[in-house]
Design a protein around this motif. Structure first.
Motif, PDB file in Angstrom:
ATOM      1  N   ALA A 115      -4.829  11.724   6.475  1.00 38.10           N
ATOM      2  CA  ALA A 115      -5.375  11.558   5.128  1.00 38.10           C
ATOM      3  C   ALA A 115      -6.866  11.888   5.097  1.00 38.10           C
ATOM      4  O   ALA A 115      -7.353  12.547   4.167  1.00 38.10           O
ATOM      5  CB  ALA A 115      -5.144  10.127   4.643  1.00 38.10           C
TER       6      ALA A 115
ATOM      7  N   VAL B 242      -7.520   5.832  -4.602  1.00 41.20           N
ATOM      8  CA  VAL B 242      -6.639   6.371  -3.559  1.00 41.20           C
ATOM      9  C   VAL B 242      -7.227   6.085  -2.175  1.00 41.20           C
ATOM     10  O   VAL B 242      -6.515   5.645  -1.252  1.00 41.20           O
ATOM     11  CB  VAL B 242      -6.431   7.879  -3.763  1.00 41.20           C
TER      12      VAL B 242
ATOM     13  N   PHE C 247       2.283  10.624   1.808  1.00 42.53           N
ATOM     14  CA  PHE C 247       2.897   9.869   0.705  1.00 42.53           C
ATOM     15  C   PHE C 247       2.587  10.447  -0.668  1.00 42.53           C
ATOM     16  O   PHE C 247       3.236  10.068  -1.642  1.00 42.53           O
ATOM     17  CB  PHE C 247       2.464   8.397   0.710  1.00 42.53           C
ATOM     18  N   VAL C 248       1.611  11.323  -0.787  1.00 41.10           N
ATOM     19  CA  VAL C 248       1.172  11.794  -2.107  1.00 41.10           C
ATOM     20  C   VAL C 248       1.533  13.257  -2.322  1.00 41.10           C
ATOM     21  O   VAL C 248       2.038  13.629  -3.395  1.00 41.10           O
ATOM     22  CB  VAL C 248      -0.350  11.579  -2.280  1.00 41.10           C
TER      23      VAL C 248
ATOM     24  N   LEU D 199       1.129   4.157  -2.938  1.00 38.21           N
ATOM     25  CA  LEU D 199       0.833   5.565  -2.668  1.00 38.21           C
ATOM     26  C   LEU D 199       2.027   6.453  -2.988  1.00 38.21           C
ATOM     27  O   LEU D 199       1.865   7.551  -3.532  1.00 38.21           O
ATOM     28  CB  LEU D 199       0.431   5.733  -1.202  1.00 38.21           C
ATOM     29  N   THR D 200       3.227   5.986  -2.671  1.00 39.67           N
ATOM     30  CA  THR D 200       4.422   6.783  -2.961  1.00 39.67           C
ATOM     31  C   THR D 200       4.622   6.928  -4.469  1.00 39.67           C
ATOM     32  O   THR D 200       4.938   8.022  -4.961  1.00 39.67           O
ATOM     33  CB  THR D 200       5.651   6.128  -2.319  1.00 39.67           C
TER      34      THR D 200
ATOM     35  N   LEU E 135       2.273   6.691  -6.824  1.00 40.75           N
ATOM     36  CA  LEU E 135       1.221   7.583  -7.323  1.00 40.75           C
ATOM     37  C   LEU E 135       1.525   9.027  -6.972  1.00 40.75           C
ATOM     38  O   LEU E 135       1.287   9.944  -7.783  1.00 40.75           O
ATOM     39  CB  LEU E 135      -0.119   7.162  -6.724  1.00 40.75           C
ATOM     40  N   GLY E 136       2.064   9.259  -5.770  1.00 40.03           N
ATOM     41  CA  GLY E 136       2.397  10.622  -5.365  1.00 40.03           C
ATOM     42  C   GLY E 136       3.446  11.251  -6.269  1.00 40.03           C
ATOM     43  O   GLY E 136       3.334  12.431  -6.637  1.00 40.03           O
TER      44      GLY E 136
ATOM     45  N   ILE F 110      -6.755   2.426  -1.288  1.00 47.20           N
ATOM     46  CA  ILE F 110      -5.390   2.069  -0.874  1.00 47.20           C
ATOM     47  C   ILE F 110      -5.136   2.510   0.560  1.00 47.20           C
ATOM     48  O   ILE F 110      -4.523   1.777   1.351  1.00 47.20           O
ATOM     49  CB  ILE F 110      -4.364   2.685  -1.844  1.00 47.20           C
ATOM     50  N   PHE F 111      -5.605   3.695   0.918  1.00 49.36           N
ATOM     51  CA  PHE F 111      -5.472   4.133   2.315  1.00 49.36           C
ATOM     52  C   PHE F 111      -6.257   3.204   3.249  1.00 49.36           C
ATOM     53  O   PHE F 111      -5.814   2.926   4.372  1.00 49.36           O
ATOM     54  CB  PHE F 111      -5.965   5.572   2.459  1.00 49.36           C
TER      55      PHE F 111
ATOM     56  N   SER G 248       0.835  -1.212   0.000  1.00 43.30           N
ATOM     57  CA  SER G 248       0.000   0.000   0.000  1.00 43.30           C
ATOM     58  C   SER G 248       0.867   1.258   0.000  1.00 43.30           C
ATOM     59  O   SER G 248       0.604   2.209  -0.753  1.00 43.30           O
ATOM     60  CB  SER G 248      -0.920  -0.004   1.223  1.00 43.30           C
TER      61      SER G 248
END
Length: 513
Positions: free
Chosen positions: A441, A403, A461-462, A135-136, A138-139, A406-407, A131
């Motif tokens: 988040a 998103v 992370f984003v 996220l990293t 995608l960020g 995933i969180f 996860s």
């Protein structure tokens, strides 16, 4: 003549006697021959005789039963229906039954696979790791897309200026995450006090003239060389770790006011007070929420818990009412979207309104990656606090839901660590990290969607920000080290490592050939 007649009469009498003798002997002979030649007939007749006897016996039994029942039918006497031969079942519909059984078998297989996967000692570890990596990644993509115009227009001369910095910060954070994930629980117990003392010292350093920096009204920065560090991000990680240690040591001992309050409450108030003193109420709220979650999981006495919660709520109310800027943000949240003609769209409501415009223009699937219109200097902080709005515009509602999903998976992994661990320190610290990452988040998404006032918190992370992504990845590294303490996890990791080495060795041999 007389003698001849007499002789003929005697001859006739002899013939008649001979015929009579032959006729008398013939039936016995035929009977004996028949007994020898017609054995099957005798078997049938014997069978019929036995069947007749059994039928007679059965009828006699029924008669006796009727007599015992008072001359009535025994089935009627007992109130039961006579047993009937089972009727022939109708022919099965092969198509429907086959399909239903196939679906049932597939569902059973899926349930078995999910149960086996859930019981695996490394499931929690990989839920969190995958996860965070997603996220990293995608960020980084969204920072490049959202900051390309601002980066080029800001004088950097390149659309990749912000992206290059973020990629460097992410690399540092991933290395720290890996190192932290290899540490033992005893290491974190020894480090907790040093972490909180160092975090408080760094946060106090923002008030040193020449060292502390102010950015957009926020004085929680330290300038080191060409970089700026936000100590409050690392203070949150240190506070969660420290609260886990203290509450684990005080388990069952917080029966008096002194044991319950010292040193937990002074530590929480010092951390939140230093952050709020730097004019960052949003981060202060996250610290307070994280402390409340840790105290709740750590078994803090309810009467003191309510007292501390009342004190924190009163402090937040005071800081909100004492700042006109914060009051304006709350008013913009309440009225800035209902009546555009009456709202100050060029003031406090500008950023929030354009965040909603960005989400609304994305539709279901978005306008396409890199095709955002709001990032052309219409939406302030598009690559930072409001990057979720750019995700909604370019990737649509589907992208924003991915998103959030995933969180949710990351949060589920953290909850598994809390539920499957036997160490109270692990449970409390992980709960604090859950409030820190998932709670922040949720606040960020609530701000972008207009459900909360703008308080300036990045999306973990984003969003763009070196201190934020490094501190968040460090916190995840600590949680991963906790996940490795699950029974069987170390053995499974060693087995996977050996399997990977053997696979690489096989590939190396093939290349040599």
């Amino acid at each position: 003549m007389g003698r001849q007649a007499t002789a003929k009469a005697d001859e006739r009498r002899r013939r008649k006697r001979a015929k009579t003798t032959v006729s008398a002997a013939t039936p016995s002979t035929s009977k004996s021959l028949g007994a020898t030649a017609t054995k099957p007939a005798d078997v049938k007749s014997a069978t019929r005789t036995r069947a007749g006897k059994s039928a007679a016996t059965e009828s006699a039994t029924k008669t006796a039963t009727r007599k015992a029942a008072g001359g009535k039918n025994p089935a009627k006497a007992t109130g039961k229906k006579p047993a009937r031969k089972p009727a022939k079942k109708p022919a099965k519909v092969v198509g429907k039954n086959t399909t239903a059984s196939a679906i049932r078998n597939a569902w059973d297989h899926v349930r078995g696979d999910v149960s086996g996967l859930s019981a695996h000692p490394l499931t929690t570890y990989f839920l969190i790791l995958v996860s965070v990596v997603l996220l990293t990644g995608l960020g980084l993509v969204m920072v490049l897309s959202a900051s390309s115009i601002t980066s080029y227009d800001g004088g950097a001369g390149s659309s990749f200026a912000y992206f290059n910095k973020q990629a460097m910060f992410a690399g540092v954070g991933l290395v720290l995450m890996y190192i932290a994930s290899r540490m033992s629980l005893q290491f974190w117990k020894r480090t907790a006090w040093f972490a909180i003392i160092g975090g408080l010292a760094m946060q106090a350093a923002v008030f040193i003239p020449g060292l502390g920096k102010e950015t957009k009204g926020n004085a929680n920065w330290i300038g080191v060389g060409g970089f700026q560090i936000q100590p409050s991000e690392f203070l949150k990680v240190a506070l969660a770790l420290w609260l886990g240690l203290i509450l684990a040591q005080k388990a069952g001992k917080m029966t008096t006011f002194g044991h319950a309050m010292i040193p937990v409450v002074p530590g929480v108030l010092a951390a939140a007070g230093l952050v709020v003193a730097g004019n960052d109420l949003g981060t202060g709220l996250v610290i307070m929420a994280m402390a409340i979650v840790c105290l709740w999981v750590g078994g803090f006495p309810m009467k003191y818990f309510l007292l501390l919660g009342s004190v924190l709520a009163a402090a937040v109310t005071f800081f909100v009412l004492s700042s006109q800027n914060r009051l304006d943000r709350i008013q913009a949240m309440l009225t800035g979207h209902a009546d555009q003609s009456a709202a100050d769209t060029m003031g406090q409501a500008w950023q929030s309104n354009h965040g909603l415009f960005s989400l609304a223009s994305g539709g279901w699937l978005g306008v396409g990656l890199g095709a955002s219109r709001e990032k052309w200097s219409w939406l302030p902080e598009a690559h930072n606090d409001f990057i979720f709005a750019i995700i909604g515009e370019e990737l649509g509602l589907v992208g924003t839901l991915v998103v959030i999903l995933i969180f949710a998976v990351l949060g589920f992994g953290m909850v598994r660590v809390v539920m499957r661990s036997n160490s109270l320190m692990v449970q409390v610290a992980t709960a604090g990290f859950f409030a820190l990452i998932i709670g922040q988040a949720g606040i960020n998404i609530g701000v972008v969607t207009g459900m909360l006032p703008v308080i300036g918190l990045p999306l973990p992370f984003v969003s763009y920000g070196g201190s934020s992504i490094i501190a968040s990845l460090l916190a995840v590294g600590v949680v991963l080290s906790f996940a490795r303490t699950e029974p069987g996890a170390e053995a499974a990791i060693a087995a996977n490592r050996d399997r990977l080495r053997s696979s690489l060795a096989v590939l190396a041999r093939k290349k040599r050939k």
